[in-house]
Design an enzyme around this catalytic site. Sequence first.
Site, PDB file in Angstrom:
ATOM      1  N   LYS A 201       0.750 -15.208   4.463  1.00  0.00           N
ATOM      2  CA  LYS A 201      -0.681 -14.907   4.623  1.00  0.00           C
ATOM      3  C   LYS A 201      -1.251 -14.551   3.253  1.00  0.00           C
ATOM      4  O   LYS A 201      -1.037 -13.453   2.741  1.00  0.00           O
ATOM      5  CB  LYS A 201      -0.793 -13.739   5.602  1.00  0.00           C
ATOM      6  CG  LYS A 201      -2.146 -13.388   6.168  1.00  0.00           C
ATOM      7  CD  LYS A 201      -3.271 -13.259   5.248  1.00  0.00           C
ATOM      8  CE  LYS A 201      -4.067 -12.014   5.379  1.00  0.00           C
ATOM      9  NZ  LYS A 201      -5.104 -11.992   4.321  1.00  0.00           N
ATOM     10  N   GLU A 275       5.772  -3.776  -1.797  1.00  0.00           N
ATOM     11  CA  GLU A 275       5.434  -3.674  -3.228  1.00  0.00           C
ATOM     12  C   GLU A 275       3.988  -3.190  -3.267  1.00  0.00           C
ATOM     13  O   GLU A 275       3.080  -3.945  -2.924  1.00  0.00           O
ATOM     14  CB  GLU A 275       5.499  -5.058  -3.897  1.00  0.00           C
ATOM     15  CG  GLU A 275       6.841  -5.727  -3.802  1.00  0.00           C
ATOM     16  CD  GLU A 275       7.771  -5.283  -4.916  1.00  0.00           C
ATOM     17  OE1 GLU A 275       7.342  -4.510  -5.788  1.00  0.00           O
ATOM     18  OE2 GLU A 275       8.926  -5.714  -4.887  1.00  0.00           O
ATOM     19  N   CYS A 309      -0.606  -4.381 -10.576  1.00  0.00           N
ATOM     20  CA  CYS A 309      -0.042  -3.166  -9.972  1.00  0.00           C
ATOM     21  C   CYS A 309       0.750  -2.359 -11.001  1.00  0.00           C
ATOM     22  O   CYS A 309       0.811  -1.144 -10.926  1.00  0.00           O
ATOM     23  CB  CYS A 309       0.836  -3.548  -8.800  1.00  0.00           C
ATOM     24  SG  CYS A 309       1.927  -4.900  -9.228  1.00  0.00           S
ATOM     25  N   GLU A 406      -5.345   4.721  -8.722  1.00  0.00           N
ATOM     26  CA  GLU A 406      -5.255   3.386  -9.284  1.00  0.00           C
ATOM     27  C   GLU A 406      -6.668   2.786  -9.369  1.00  0.00           C
ATOM     28  O   GLU A 406      -7.355   2.692  -8.369  1.00  0.00           O
ATOM     29  CB  GLU A 406      -4.378   2.538  -8.357  1.00  0.00           C
ATOM     30  CG  GLU A 406      -4.111   1.173  -8.911  1.00  0.00           C
ATOM     31  CD  GLU A 406      -3.190   0.371  -8.003  1.00  0.00           C
ATOM     32  OE1 GLU A 406      -3.392   0.395  -6.780  1.00  0.00           O
ATOM     33  OE2 GLU A 406      -2.279  -0.281  -8.535  1.00  0.00           O
TER      34      GLU A 406
HETATM   35  P1  NAP Z   1      -4.669  -5.015   0.326  1.00  0.00           P
HETATM   36  O1  NAP Z   1      -6.000  -4.734   0.851  1.00  0.00           O
HETATM   37  O2  NAP Z   1      -3.565  -4.109   0.680  1.00  0.00           O
HETATM   38  O3  NAP Z   1      -4.362  -6.504   0.757  1.00  0.00           O
HETATM   39  C1  NAP Z   1      -3.136  -7.123   0.564  1.00  0.00           C
HETATM   40  C2  NAP Z   1      -2.950  -8.155   1.651  1.00  0.00           C
HETATM   41  O4  NAP Z   1      -2.837  -7.515   2.920  1.00  0.00           O
HETATM   42  C3  NAP Z   1      -4.113  -9.127   1.799  1.00  0.00           C
HETATM   43  O5  NAP Z   1      -3.624 -10.385   2.165  1.00  0.00           O
HETATM   44  C4  NAP Z   1      -4.886  -8.490   2.924  1.00  0.00           C
HETATM   45  O6  NAP Z   1      -5.775  -9.352   3.571  1.00  0.00           O
HETATM   46  C5  NAP Z   1      -3.788  -8.035   3.829  1.00  0.00           C
HETATM   47  N1  NAP Z   1      -4.160  -6.971   4.768  1.00  0.00           N
HETATM   48  C6  NAP Z   1      -5.249  -6.153   4.748  1.00  0.00           C
HETATM   49  N2  NAP Z   1      -5.189  -5.283   5.777  1.00  0.00           N
HETATM   50  C7  NAP Z   1      -4.034  -5.548   6.447  1.00  0.00           C
HETATM   51  C8  NAP Z   1      -3.394  -4.965   7.591  1.00  0.00           C
HETATM   52  N3  NAP Z   1      -3.928  -3.935   8.241  1.00  0.00           N
HETATM   53  N4  NAP Z   1      -2.201  -5.471   8.000  1.00  0.00           N
HETATM   54  C9  NAP Z   1      -1.631  -6.505   7.342  1.00  0.00           C
HETATM   55  N5  NAP Z   1      -2.196  -7.091   6.260  1.00  0.00           N
HETATM   56  C10 NAP Z   1      -3.379  -6.615   5.808  1.00  0.00           C
HETATM   57  O7  NAP Z   1      -4.607  -5.063  -1.239  1.00  0.00           O
HETATM   58  P2  NAP Z   1      -5.497  -5.919  -2.212  1.00  0.00           P
HETATM   59  O8  NAP Z   1      -6.816  -5.252  -2.271  1.00  0.00           O
HETATM   60  O9  NAP Z   1      -5.453  -7.345  -1.840  1.00  0.00           O
HETATM   61  O10 NAP Z   1      -4.659  -5.823  -3.588  1.00  0.00           O
HETATM   62  C11 NAP Z   1      -4.786  -4.786  -4.454  1.00  0.00           C
HETATM   63  C12 NAP Z   1      -3.704  -3.730  -4.247  1.00  0.00           C
HETATM   64  O11 NAP Z   1      -2.413  -4.329  -4.193  1.00  0.00           O
HETATM   65  C13 NAP Z   1      -3.622  -2.744  -5.365  1.00  0.00           C
HETATM   66  O12 NAP Z   1      -3.525  -1.451  -4.863  1.00  0.00           O
HETATM   67  C14 NAP Z   1      -2.347  -3.113  -6.131  1.00  0.00           C
HETATM   68  O13 NAP Z   1      -1.721  -2.115  -6.815  1.00  0.00           O
HETATM   69  C15 NAP Z   1      -1.496  -3.645  -5.069  1.00  0.00           C
HETATM   70  N6  NAP Z   1      -0.536  -4.629  -5.619  1.00  0.00           N
HETATM   71  C16 NAP Z   1       0.780  -4.286  -5.735  1.00  0.00           C
HETATM   72  C17 NAP Z   1       1.697  -5.161  -6.278  1.00  0.00           C
HETATM   73  C18 NAP Z   1       3.149  -4.830  -6.422  1.00  0.00           C
HETATM   74  O14 NAP Z   1       3.920  -5.720  -6.717  1.00  0.00           O
HETATM   75  N7  NAP Z   1       3.563  -3.625  -6.232  1.00  0.00           N
HETATM   76  C19 NAP Z   1       1.274  -6.415  -6.695  1.00  0.00           C
HETATM   77  C20 NAP Z   1      -0.057  -6.742  -6.560  1.00  0.00           C
HETATM   78  C21 NAP Z   1      -0.945  -5.835  -6.016  1.00  0.00           C
HETATM   79  P3  NAP Z   1      -7.280  -9.449   2.954  1.00  0.00           P
HETATM   80  O15 NAP Z   1      -7.194 -10.220   1.725  1.00  0.00           O
HETATM   81  O16 NAP Z   1      -8.060 -10.139   3.972  1.00  0.00           O
HETATM   82  O17 NAP Z   1      -7.752  -8.039   2.759  1.00  0.00           O
END
Ligand code: NAP
Length: 502
Positions: A201, A275, A309, A406
Amino acid sequence: MAKHAEKAESTTNPELKFGGVWKYDPAPESTDHVVIAPRHELFVGGQWVKPKSGEYFATIDPATERPLSEVALALDKDVDAAVKAAQKAFPAWRARSGEDRARYLFRIARMLLERAREFAVLETLDNGKPIKETRDTDVPLAAQHFFYHAGWADKLELLFPGERPEPLGVVGQVIPWNFPLLMAAWKVAPALAAGNTVVLKPAETSPLTALRLCELFQQAGLPPGVVNVVTGDGRTGQALVRHPGLAKVAFTGSTEVGKEIQKAVAGRGVELTLELGGKAAHLVFEDAALDQAVEGVVRGIFFNQGHVCCAGSRLLVQESVHDLFVDKLRRRMQRIRVGNPLDKNTDMGAIHSRPQLERIRELVAAGVDEGASLHQAQCELPAKGFWYAPTMLTGVAMSHRVAREEIFGPVLSVLTFRTPEEAVEKANNTSYGLSAGIWTDKGARILWLAERMRAGVVWHNTFNRFDAASPFGGFQESGFGREGGRQGLRAYVRLQGGLLPG
Ligand code: NAP
Ligand code: MG
């Protein structure tokens, strides 16, 4: 929910109607081109299928706010069909020899490199990141993940001596928008190498490269259902992680959603790797090669607009060189070229989305309110699209929000320390623990610090270096489990033990 409401609004915006194939017109002397279909369906069972929801959403170019394409919204029934397709494909895929699985992965890796330019342009358009980065980092690293894991597919027994590594089954993978293609490769390649099948996804705002990857899967002859891609929003992700047909969930994204997923899979016997976010400390000692450290710090925070991240977002600089270092940084920041992400000279592209831009603005305002001094590079930002100038906050205290939360944007928070002990204490004073960086001339000090810093990755005299062979992952609220290397593959197998010789 706010996110979903906003999406509903954007699909009814008259500016986001589609009139036909939108083609990116390259500069006359360039041979770059990428054709983007006006509509993308779901990739299920090796076919492009219309969503049972009947709904589509727009994905835009954040640098111009131009719509790029409309993309199918997968809800419960679509996700169910994708998981069933992956379940159906699993027995035959696991039964193939490792050598056979490796052949598919090598083929995909090579095809990705052959079409590298197209993928780089598409990623830059859908994400907003500069072409320099998609060309030199995202696409080559994505291909490297396929090559690397292809190499292990027929050697898993060597990787886990004395054990019989068995695939887990169907893996649900949910990825964020900051490295859309790379995250897809990072997740899919080890899963397939180990004999699992996948439902992926992508993030709702950056689905195009994962969908184009499906073209490669088809052309490589990957058996139908081995990889399925369901596009959509948080609801799609929720439907996937809650599906009873999964053996494992692998998630990259925010800590908040990671916690929700942990609850959703609790008690179901589903393997989980998370992650999540980070607030990396980047330490600069007075004996460091300061000009090189400036380059490292700039790369650490302004690479990918700070949407990383493991970004080095907390600079801890030794008090004795603070003023000199900040001055060097300020001058260097002024030379960062911000603008058209398709221009190969651009260093920093667009902020990925309006909500992300608003979050960055809100946190920087909070930093200033709490007493930090604001330094921003003077640059002309395009009128359309989402933009933010390279920014540094000095005089930050550990209690400030900009030192703890963050920001996920091009904003560096600067703090100071006097002794190595104080540096470690401040570096570890965080709820995260994904990465850290050290700049010093003394090898013994690097080892002393690395042993004491609670971070999954500790770079020294460099920053933001990635390699498929190197395990990546965090502690505390940065998640658990590792991706990449031997440890990453371990998360995709069940070790049955007791391999008897002869
Ligand atoms: P996010 O809102 O957590 O979204 C990540 C993914 O999860 C997206 O595909 C999102 O769909 C989906 N999602 C949202 N709500 C969900 C739920 N309740 N259940 C299952 N899936 C769900 O994060 P983001 O805003 O895309 O990314 C930024 C964040 O990711 C930052 O905090 C960053 O630090 C973290 N990150 C961490 C790493 C690592 O390797 N540790 C790498 C990259 C990013 P949608 O797109 O439709 O919201
Ligand atoms: Mg987009």
